[in-house]
Write a protein that holds these residues in place. Structure first.
Motif, PDB file in Angstrom:
ATOM      1  N   SER A  30       0.891  -1.252  -0.304  1.00 56.78           N
ATOM      2  CA  SER A  30      -0.001   0.125   0.145  1.00 56.78           C
ATOM      3  C   SER A  30       0.731   1.335  -0.112  1.00 56.78           C
ATOM      4  O   SER A  30       1.847   1.409   0.796  1.00 56.78           O
ATOM      5  CB  SER A  30      -1.019   0.061   1.152  1.00 56.78           C
ATOM      6  N   PRO A  31       0.929   2.091  -0.929  1.00 61.74           N
ATOM      7  CA  PRO A  31       1.836   3.217  -1.147  1.00 61.74           C
ATOM      8  C   PRO A  31       1.442   4.281  -0.404  1.00 61.74           C
ATOM      9  O   PRO A  31       0.215   4.670  -0.038  1.00 61.74           O
ATOM     10  CB  PRO A  31       1.567   3.473  -2.745  1.00 61.74           C
ATOM     11  N   SER A  32       2.423   5.219  -0.374  1.00 57.66           N
ATOM     12  CA  SER A  32       2.277   6.720  -0.099  1.00 57.66           C
ATOM     13  C   SER A  32       2.479   7.505  -1.111  1.00 57.66           C
ATOM     14  O   SER A  32       3.408   7.274  -1.719  1.00 57.66           O
ATOM     15  CB  SER A  32       2.910   7.139   1.041  1.00 57.66           C
ATOM     16  N   PHE A  34       2.430  11.190  -3.107  1.00 61.41           N
ATOM     17  CA  PHE A  34       2.407  12.865  -3.025  1.00 61.41           C
ATOM     18  C   PHE A  34       2.271  13.513  -4.438  1.00 61.41           C
ATOM     19  O   PHE A  34       2.472  12.880  -5.427  1.00 61.41           O
ATOM     20  CB  PHE A  34       3.661  13.018  -2.265  1.00 61.41           C
ATOM     21  N   TYR A  36       3.953  17.064  -5.962  1.00 65.52           N
ATOM     22  CA  TYR A  36       4.767  18.213  -5.497  1.00 65.52           C
ATOM     23  C   TYR A  36       4.684  19.130  -6.961  1.00 65.52           C
ATOM     24  O   TYR A  36       4.448  18.561  -8.155  1.00 65.52           O
ATOM     25  CB  TYR A  36       6.118  18.037  -5.569  1.00 65.52           C
ATOM     26  N   LEU A  44      10.844  22.150  -4.745  1.00 66.33           N
ATOM     27  CA  LEU A  44       9.490  21.611  -4.838  1.00 66.33           C
ATOM     28  C   LEU A  44       8.690  22.088  -3.716  1.00 66.33           C
ATOM     29  O   LEU A  44       9.188  21.983  -2.598  1.00 66.33           O
ATOM     30  CB  LEU A  44       9.751  19.916  -5.012  1.00 66.33           C
ATOM     31  N   LEU A  46       5.295  20.791  -1.579  1.00 69.24           N
ATOM     32  CA  LEU A  46       4.130  19.838  -1.495  1.00 69.24           C
ATOM     33  C   LEU A  46       2.751  20.371  -1.709  1.00 69.24           C
ATOM     34  O   LEU A  46       2.411  21.531  -1.117  1.00 69.24           O
ATOM     35  CB  LEU A  46       4.402  19.219  -0.124  1.00 69.24           C
ATOM     36  N   LYS A  49      -0.861  15.050  -0.049  1.00 70.23           N
ATOM     37  CA  LYS A  49      -0.411  13.460  -0.048  1.00 70.23           C
ATOM     38  C   LYS A  49      -1.337  12.569   0.503  1.00 70.23           C
ATOM     39  O   LYS A  49      -2.525  13.035   1.138  1.00 70.23           O
ATOM     40  CB  LYS A  49       0.625  13.550   1.220  1.00 70.23           C
ATOM     41  N   THR A  51      -2.123   9.132   2.436  1.00 69.14           N
ATOM     42  CA  THR A  51      -1.269   7.883   3.195  1.00 69.14           C
ATOM     43  C   THR A  51      -2.430   6.941   3.791  1.00 69.14           C
ATOM     44  O   THR A  51      -2.304   6.738   4.996  1.00 69.14           O
ATOM     45  CB  THR A  51      -0.373   8.616   4.613  1.00 69.14           C
ATOM     46  N   PHE A  90       5.041  17.117 -10.085  1.00 74.95           N
ATOM     47  CA  PHE A  90       5.566  15.721 -10.240  1.00 74.95           C
ATOM     48  C   PHE A  90       4.488  14.896  -9.117  1.00 74.95           C
ATOM     49  O   PHE A  90       4.379  15.366  -8.159  1.00 74.95           O
ATOM     50  CB  PHE A  90       6.878  15.841  -9.529  1.00 74.95           C
ATOM     51  N   SER A  94       6.195   6.884  -2.116  1.00 72.35           N
ATOM     52  CA  SER A  94       7.146   7.007  -1.231  1.00 72.35           C
ATOM     53  C   SER A  94       7.235   5.403  -0.607  1.00 72.35           C
ATOM     54  O   SER A  94       6.353   4.656  -0.436  1.00 72.35           O
ATOM     55  CB  SER A  94       6.989   7.854  -0.191  1.00 72.35           C
ATOM     56  N   ASP A  95       8.411   4.920  -0.268  1.00 70.77           N
ATOM     57  CA  ASP A  95       8.462   3.584   0.558  1.00 70.77           C
ATOM     58  C   ASP A  95       8.598   3.855   1.972  1.00 70.77           C
ATOM     59  O   ASP A  95       8.346   4.983   2.469  1.00 70.77           O
ATOM     60  CB  ASP A  95       9.673   2.941   0.150  1.00 70.77           C
ATOM     61  N   GLY A  98      11.295   6.248   3.396  1.00 68.05           N
ATOM     62  CA  GLY A  98      11.082   7.696   2.823  1.00 68.05           C
ATOM     63  C   GLY A  98      11.966   8.056   1.719  1.00 68.05           C
ATOM     64  O   GLY A  98      12.280   9.072   1.064  1.00 68.05           O
ATOM     65  N   LEU A 100      11.990   8.423  -2.290  1.00 67.67           N
ATOM     66  CA  LEU A 100      10.946   8.862  -3.235  1.00 67.67           C
ATOM     67  C   LEU A 100      11.298   8.569  -4.511  1.00 67.67           C
ATOM     68  O   LEU A 100      12.608   8.359  -4.794  1.00 67.67           O
ATOM     69  CB  LEU A 100      10.836  10.378  -3.321  1.00 67.67           C
ATOM     70  N   PHE A 102      10.279   9.429  -8.225  1.00 70.52           N
ATOM     71  CA  PHE A 102       9.514  10.462  -8.944  1.00 70.52           C
ATOM     72  C   PHE A 102       9.114  10.303 -10.367  1.00 70.52           C
ATOM     73  O   PHE A 102       9.837   9.645 -11.017  1.00 70.52           O
ATOM     74  CB  PHE A 102      10.474  11.872  -9.203  1.00 70.52           C
TER      75      PHE A 102
END
Lengths: 112, 115
Positions: A30-32, A34, A36, A44, A46, A49, A51, A90, A94-95, A98, A100, A102
């Protein structure tokens, strides 16, 4: 492994019309996710996001994005584009550590 | 919130010269720190990340190195610059423990041109 694909390298919209930036992701868990924004020669910022809480995420400057697991998508939208929205956007995954990944970016042009 | 400082903002260096870019972080302790490079017309590439003082992980083999002498200081260096080192270098910080999906905050960047 995870990856992000931004389906459009350039998007041109008229001021006051809706903006849609498309993003598809691939993740083994299950990803996080974002979004930017980068204005020329700037860092960049934010926008929003996701989560694993609400699937519809509201961000700054009127942007929002919807997480759709069945479609592995996280598209960014705004109902009415403003001239100041011209920038590069972008999509990022994220894993847990942390790191990232892109997307290649989508350049948004807003015409009067 | 976190604030990331980078300097210099722009830099023009000849091929073969050394490089030192500095990044400092305010507003958080024990952050994870990252160096990214953005080449013209391309996305961001992660170069190095650090989870603590003296701990550096390199993502891609290259002409650059990184160091973290203090908790909130991250330095990118090179002994001899190459033309291909030109680009926009971004420092980022992420607070919170491993396992939490906290976003990264980015500095304003350094535009490096190697001639």
């Amino acid at each position: 492994a995870q990856s992000v694909t931004q389906l459009d390298s350039h998007v041109s919209v008229s001021e006051g019309t809706p903006v849609l930036l498309r993003c598809n992701y691939s993740s083994s868990y299950s990803p996080s996710l974002f979004w930017y924004v980068q204005h020329p020669n700037k860092g960049l910022q934010l926008l929003l996001k996701y989560t694993s809480a609400a699937t519809l995420v509201k961000g700054i400057n009127g942007f929002e994005a919807e997480f759709k697991k069945s479609e592995t998508s996280f598209h960014l939208t705004k109902p009415s584009a403003h001239m100041s929205d011209a920038a590069e956007y972008f999509c990022v995954v994220s894993d847990l550590w942390g790191k990232l990944q892109f997307g290649a970016g989508t350049q948004v042009v807003v015409t009067p | 919130s976190q604030t990331i400082h980078q300097w210099p903002a722009t830099l023009v260096q000849p091929v073969g010269s050394p490089l030192s870019l500095e990044c400092t972080v305010e507003g958080t302790s024990n952050p994870n720190l990252y160096w990214y490079r953005q080449a013209a017309g391309r996305g961001l590439q992660l170069l190095f990340y650090s989870v603590g003082i003296g701990q550096i992980s390199s993502e891609v083999p290259q002409n650059l190195s990184a160091s973290r002498p203090q908790d909130r200081q991250f330095i990118l260096s090179s002994k001899k610059l190459l033309l291909s080192d030109s680009g926009f270098y971004l420092c980022a910080a992420r607070g919170g423990p491993t396992g939490t999906y906290n976003e990264q905050f980015f500095g304003p960047g350094t535009r490096l041109t190697v001639l």
